[in-house]
Design an enzyme around this catalytic site. Structure first.
Site, PDB file in Angstrom:
ATOM      1  N   LYS A 162     -46.800   5.146  -3.997  1.00 28.66           N
ATOM      2  CA  LYS A 162     -47.021   5.440  -2.579  1.00 28.66           C
ATOM      3  C   LYS A 162     -45.683   5.416  -1.852  1.00 28.66           C
ATOM      4  CE  LYS A 162     -49.813   4.008   1.432  1.00 28.66           C
ATOM      5  NZ  LYS A 162     -50.838   3.076   1.952  1.00 28.66           N
ATOM      6  N   SER A 177     -55.119   5.019   4.097  1.00 33.97           N
ATOM      7  CA  SER A 177     -53.879   5.763   4.178  1.00 33.97           C
ATOM      8  C   SER A 177     -53.303   6.189   2.826  1.00 33.97           C
ATOM      9  CB  SER A 177     -52.826   4.929   4.912  1.00 33.97           C
ATOM     10  OG  SER A 177     -52.510   3.765   4.160  1.00 33.97           O
ATOM     11  N   SER A 188     -56.993   0.733   2.982  1.00 36.66           N
ATOM     12  CA  SER A 188     -56.252   1.907   2.530  1.00 36.66           C
ATOM     13  C   SER A 188     -56.138   2.122   1.028  1.00 36.66           C
ATOM     14  CB  SER A 188     -54.849   1.893   3.127  1.00 36.66           C
ATOM     15  OG  SER A 188     -54.913   2.381   4.436  1.00 36.66           O
TER      16      SER A 188
HETATM   17  N1  GLN Z   1     -57.537   2.725   8.406  1.00 39.41           N
HETATM   18  C1  GLN Z   1     -56.977   1.464   8.770  1.00 39.41           C
HETATM   19  C2  GLN Z   1     -55.917   1.660   9.825  1.00 39.41           C
HETATM   20  O1  GLN Z   1     -55.690   2.774  10.212  1.00 39.41           O
HETATM   21  C3  GLN Z   1     -56.420   0.763   7.579  1.00 39.41           C
HETATM   22  C4  GLN Z   1     -55.154   1.330   7.090  1.00 39.41           C
HETATM   23  C5  GLN Z   1     -54.553   0.571   5.943  1.00 39.41           C
HETATM   24  O2  GLN Z   1     -55.249  -0.149   5.239  1.00 39.41           O
HETATM   25  N2  GLN Z   1     -53.259   0.724   5.778  1.00 39.41           N
HETATM   26  O3  GLN Z   1     -55.321   0.730  10.282  1.00 39.41           O
END
Ligand code: GLN
Length: 496
Positions: free
Chosen positions: A88, A163, A187
């Site tokens: 990532k 994400s 995410s």
């Molecule tokens: N969707 C959540 C956010 O936008 C979690 C994102 C994540 O786990 N990095 O904060």
């Protein structure tokens, strides 16, 4: 030498193999890391339209593969030596861009490796490429990436989740044997669910955050995204462990996560939180979760009802704490030391303002504003302090539930993959994607998502498994037993 797969057919079918199979093939010299890496690089190239990768450096990957081949020859290899892994783009990589999905870091080349990257390097893995992601890991659909959205290989009109959407799509489309992700509120698990792969968010402190670009430091955790629980166990063996450079990393022995994969789940007590099966849960998702529970019953597990009464507070709590931490973490992007700097400005103040106005996307700005507001003098008690108290309550719910069960199960995401644009105008609808995952981060527990079926449009559905602190080995074991009697995790989207 006898080459059982046949040297010509081999690179073509390699993407069907598990990490253990690839390891055997590499160690028996049926294939070289160079051949394997090349095969994956070609697959990435052939499916560029998915937009799963931000950076792929072929020459660098192939050079690393050659070094792995030398190591395999010398007999100094580990289980994963020579296996290409997608990383990532939130993990800093020495000499290779690390963008975090943002214009702010589009030209940033870190002068060092994150601990996770160092560990993969030490194991002899090949860095296949850096995967696309929501900007600064803020999002549930990959649509906030400066580099454009990633397409879900199961249905290109749909998001892959976020994400860690690039990593999820790459593994689902078999453009990489495995990948890493990070999970602040879901995410790893939510994109794993939406793309039909296996993802594990470890307990907070299990995997080093050093060199992992910070979003909300008290919630962020890196973990594996793979085809199966067995593959995830092999990755976690590499990733986990104490790191003196991360003060929140926990000094606690790392078990061999593959050793207990086969243990029986007879007698396992599965807790079903009643709050996870109410309003908002898609009917097809609910049906698939029920079927998965039946499968576990057949394996001898017992299902008991538990309650997580404060679940409904998880999203409001998270959307105070995560933006508060983000607003502080993102203060460093001021155009002075690294990253983007606005080309024109009159004075220092304007340089800061323009740099941040131009360098950050809309969602990141929204979070910075919410976070700054929640932390401001007059509001601290009403928002930040209150949210911290809620966090304590949410974590207490899990403690009580685990008095009655060994693992908790439920859906990972209330819906399957949704179409591009369908939630972009409504941030709250987007935030609800993580309704079942966020409380796990607030409590710091390990959580996993495994493929458990499809909806009527053939979009994948994930089963979430939540464990006690540092019970990753059990999660992997429980997931593996299911994967031995089902084949959801082996399904590949059409055309891949
Ligand atoms: N969707 C959540 C956010 O936008 C979690 C994102 C994540 O786990 N990095 O904060």
């Amino acid at each position: 030498m006898h080459r059982p797969f046949g040297s010509l057919i081999l690179p073509m079918s390699m993407h069907e193999k598990s990490l253990a199979e690839l390891s055997t093939a590499l160690n028996n010299k049926y294939i070289s890391s160079h051949e394997l890496t090349l095969a994956y690089l070609d697959r990435i190239e052939a499916h560029r339209d998915l937009n799963a990768f931000v950076t792929v450096d072929r020459a660098r990957a192939l050079k690393q593969a050659q070094a792995a081949d030398a190591r395999l020859k010398s007999g100094q290899s580990n289980v994963l030596t020579g296996i290409p892994i997608a990383q990532k783009d939130i993990f800093c990589t020495d000499g290779l861009p690390t963008t975090c999905g943002s214009r702010m870091l589009a030209n940033f080349v870190a002068p060092y490796d994150a601990t996770v990257i160092q560990k993969f390097n030490a194991a002899g893995c090949v860095l296949l490429g850096k995967t696309n992601m929501d900007e600064f890991a803020m999002g549930s659909s990959n649509e906030t990436s400066f580099f454009g959205p990633v397409h879900n290989p199961w249905d290109r009109r749909c998001v892959p989740g976020g994400s860690s959407g690039g990593s999820a799509a790459a593994v689902a489309a078999r453009l990489a044997p495995a990948a890493t992700g990070t999970d602040t509120g879901g995410s790893i698990r939510q994109p794993a669910a939406l793309t039909g792969i296996t993802g594990l968010k470890p307990s907070y402190g299990r995997v080093s955050r050093y060199g992992m670009i910070a979003f909300a430091s008290s919630l962020d955790q890196g973990g594996p995204m793979a085809r199966s629980a067995e593959d995830a166990a092999l990755l976690l063996n590499v990733m986990a462990g104490f790191d003196p450079r991360d003060s929140t990393s926990v000094d606690r022995p790392v078990p061999d996560y593959t050793r207990t994969l086969d243990e029986s789940v007879a007698g396992l007590r599965i807790g079903l939180p009643r709050e996870y099966f109410g309003e908002g849960l898609g009917t097809e998702v609910g049906r698939v979760i029920e079927a998965a529970l039946d499968q576990y019953r057949k394996l001898g597990a017992k299902v008991v009802e538990v309650s997580l009464p404060n679940s409904r507070l998880a999203i409001p709590c998270y959307y105070v704490l995560a933006p508060a931490e983000a607003s502080s973490n993102l203060a460093r992007y001021d155009g002075v030391r690294y990253g983007y700097r606005a080309p024109e400005y009159a004075d220092l103040w304007e340089m800061y303002a323009k740099t941040r106005a131009q360098g950050f996307g809309a969602e990141v700005k929204r979070r910075i504003m919410i976070g700054t507001y929640a932390l401001s003098a007059g509001y601290y008690d009403a928002y930040y302090l209150k949210a911290q108290k809620l966090r304590r309550l949410i974590s207490g719910d899990f403690d009580r539930a685990f008095e009655h069960c060994d693992v908790i199960m439920g859906p990972t995401s209330p819906t399957t993959a949704f179409e591009f644009g369908s939630k972009t105008d409504d941030p709250v609808a987007m935030y609800l994607s993580d309704i079942y995952t966020i409380s796990v981060n607030l409590a710091g527990l390990p959580g996993m998502s495994i493929p458990a079926g499809f909806d009527g449009s053939r979009r994948p559905i994930g089963l979430q498994i939540i464990g006690r602190y540092f019970d990753e080995a059990r999660l992997l074991n429980v997931a593996h037993k299911y994967q031995q009697v089902t084949d959801w995790h082996l399904r590949v989207p059409e055309g891949f």
